[in-house]
Design an enzyme around this catalytic site. Structure first.
Site, PDB file in Angstrom:
ATOM      1  N   ASP A 120      14.340  -0.696   0.856  1.00 29.98           N
ATOM      2  CA  ASP A 120      15.068  -0.861   2.120  1.00 29.98           C
ATOM      3  C   ASP A 120      16.006  -2.061   1.976  1.00 29.98           C
ATOM      4  OD1 ASP A 120      15.835  -1.025   4.774  1.00 29.98           O
ATOM      5  OD2 ASP A 120      13.846  -0.925   5.607  1.00 29.98           O
ATOM      6  N   VAL A 154      11.099   5.883   9.203  1.00 29.46           N
ATOM      7  CA  VAL A 154      10.366   7.009   8.619  1.00 29.46           C
ATOM      8  C   VAL A 154       8.932   6.613   8.281  1.00 29.46           C
ATOM      9  CG1 VAL A 154      12.332   8.315   7.750  1.00 29.46           C
ATOM     10  CG2 VAL A 154      11.403   6.474   6.359  1.00 29.46           C
ATOM     11  N   LYS A 199       0.807  -1.203   0.000  1.00 29.29           N
ATOM     12  CA  LYS A 199       0.000   0.000   0.000  1.00 29.29           C
ATOM     13  C   LYS A 199       0.848   1.264   0.000  1.00 29.29           C
ATOM     14  CE  LYS A 199      -2.973  -2.237   3.337  1.00 29.29           C
ATOM     15  NZ  LYS A 199      -3.430  -2.148   4.739  1.00 29.29           N
TER      16      LYS A 199
HETATM   17  C1  PRP Z   1       7.240  -1.663   2.846  1.00 27.95           C
HETATM   18  C2  PRP Z   1       7.430  -0.712   1.690  1.00 27.95           C
HETATM   19  C3  PRP Z   1       8.147  -1.546   0.670  1.00 27.95           C
HETATM   20  C4  PRP Z   1       8.969  -2.480   1.508  1.00 27.95           C
HETATM   21  C5  PRP Z   1      10.400  -2.041   1.510  1.00 27.95           C
HETATM   22  O1  PRP Z   1       6.150  -2.496   2.595  1.00 27.95           O
HETATM   23  O2  PRP Z   1       6.210  -0.230   1.206  1.00 27.95           O
HETATM   24  O3  PRP Z   1       7.248  -2.275  -0.124  1.00 27.95           O
HETATM   25  O4  PRP Z   1       8.426  -2.445   2.833  1.00 27.95           O
HETATM   26  O5  PRP Z   1      11.187  -2.858   2.331  1.00 27.95           O
HETATM   27  P1  PRP Z   1      12.208  -3.942   1.788  1.00 27.95           P
HETATM   28  O6  PRP Z   1      13.056  -3.272   0.722  1.00 27.95           O
HETATM   29  O7  PRP Z   1      12.999  -4.264   3.017  1.00 27.95           O
HETATM   30  O8  PRP Z   1      11.458  -5.131   1.258  1.00 27.95           O
HETATM   31  P2  PRP Z   1       5.313  -3.292   3.677  1.00 27.95           P
HETATM   32  O9  PRP Z   1       5.682  -4.742   3.593  1.00 27.95           O
HETATM   33  O10 PRP Z   1       5.440  -2.632   5.019  1.00 27.95           O
HETATM   34  O11 PRP Z   1       3.832  -3.092   3.101  1.00 27.95           O
HETATM   35  P3  PRP Z   1       3.059  -1.730   2.807  1.00 27.95           P
HETATM   36  O12 PRP Z   1       3.562  -1.162   1.501  1.00 27.95           O
HETATM   37  O13 PRP Z   1       1.626  -2.162   2.716  1.00 27.95           O
HETATM   38  O14 PRP Z   1       3.323  -0.788   3.966  1.00 27.95           O
END
Ligand code: PRP
Length: 179
Positions: free
Chosen positions: A102, A152, A42
């Site tokens: 990340d 963040v 999302k």
């Molecule tokens: C978060 C973000 C990225 C991912 C990055 O998603 O939106 O998709 O983590 O982290 P990474 O490079 O370590 O994989 P999350 O899984 O929290 O879902 P969201 O987008 O619904 O918040």
């Protein structure tokens, strides 16, 4: 400012300005093509909404849902790709749109899945690039800002589904996620 926020990292104005510049860059690079922007839900929703309006060539959009954090502060390592693209990606110029790159775990899984469909090209556009925790060799082709190893939130980014609606990007107070 929200009381859970330690300090504002990127203000609404800074975000607007930088997203505009990246939109221009993409418009130039894809002149004569019709890129398909694939927003990873999302977290990417606000970035996607602003970025697509900063792109002044014809483009298409779609979304897929990928999640690995499961309300934790650290990636679980398992990426769950839940929704299916409603656009044919074969032969298309794909730009994956993320809020944050990340560890790279999420985008690696999505990148591999998209590659299987034989697209013409696949590039990565991320709002934030947090290189310090990268565990893959994935690199952003387009990015708005580099960030240090801080938690963040805001402008689509969450902690346990909270704070996505903040109009700026802020650093979360450690006591919120260390509870
Ligand atoms: C978060 C973000 C990225 C991912 C990055 O998603 O939106 O998709 O983590 O982290 P990474 O490079 O370590 O994989 P999350 O899984 O929290 O879902 P969201 O987008 O619904 O918040």
């Amino acid at each position: 400012m929200n009381e859970a926020i330690e300090r504002i990292l990127f203000s609404e104005e800074e975000l607007k300005e930088r997203v505009k510049q990246v939109g221009k860059e993409i418009s130039c690079d894809y002149e004569g093509k019709v890129p398909l922007l694939v927003g990873i839900l999302k977290g990417s929703i606000i970035f996607m909404a602003d970025l697509m309006r900063a792109i002044d060539i014809e483009c298409r959009i779609t979304f897929l849902s990928a999640s690995s954090y499961k309300n934790q502060a650290h990636s679980s390592g398992n990426v769950e790709i839940t929704s299916i693209l409603d656009e044919n990606t074969q032969g298309r110029h794909i730009i994956l749109i993320e809020d944050i790159l990340d560890t790279g775990t999420t985008l690696s899984a999505v990148f591999a899945k998209i590659k299987e469909t034989d697209p013409a090209s696949v590039k990565i556009c991320t709002l934030l690039d947090k290189k310090v925790q990268r565990s893959t060799d994935l690199k952003a082709d387009y990015k708005c800002f580099d960030v240090e190893n801080e938690f963040v939130v805001g402008y689509g980014l969450d902690y346990a589904q909270r704070f996505r609606n903040l109009p700026y990007i802020g650093v979360l107070k450690p006591e919120i996620y260390n509870k």
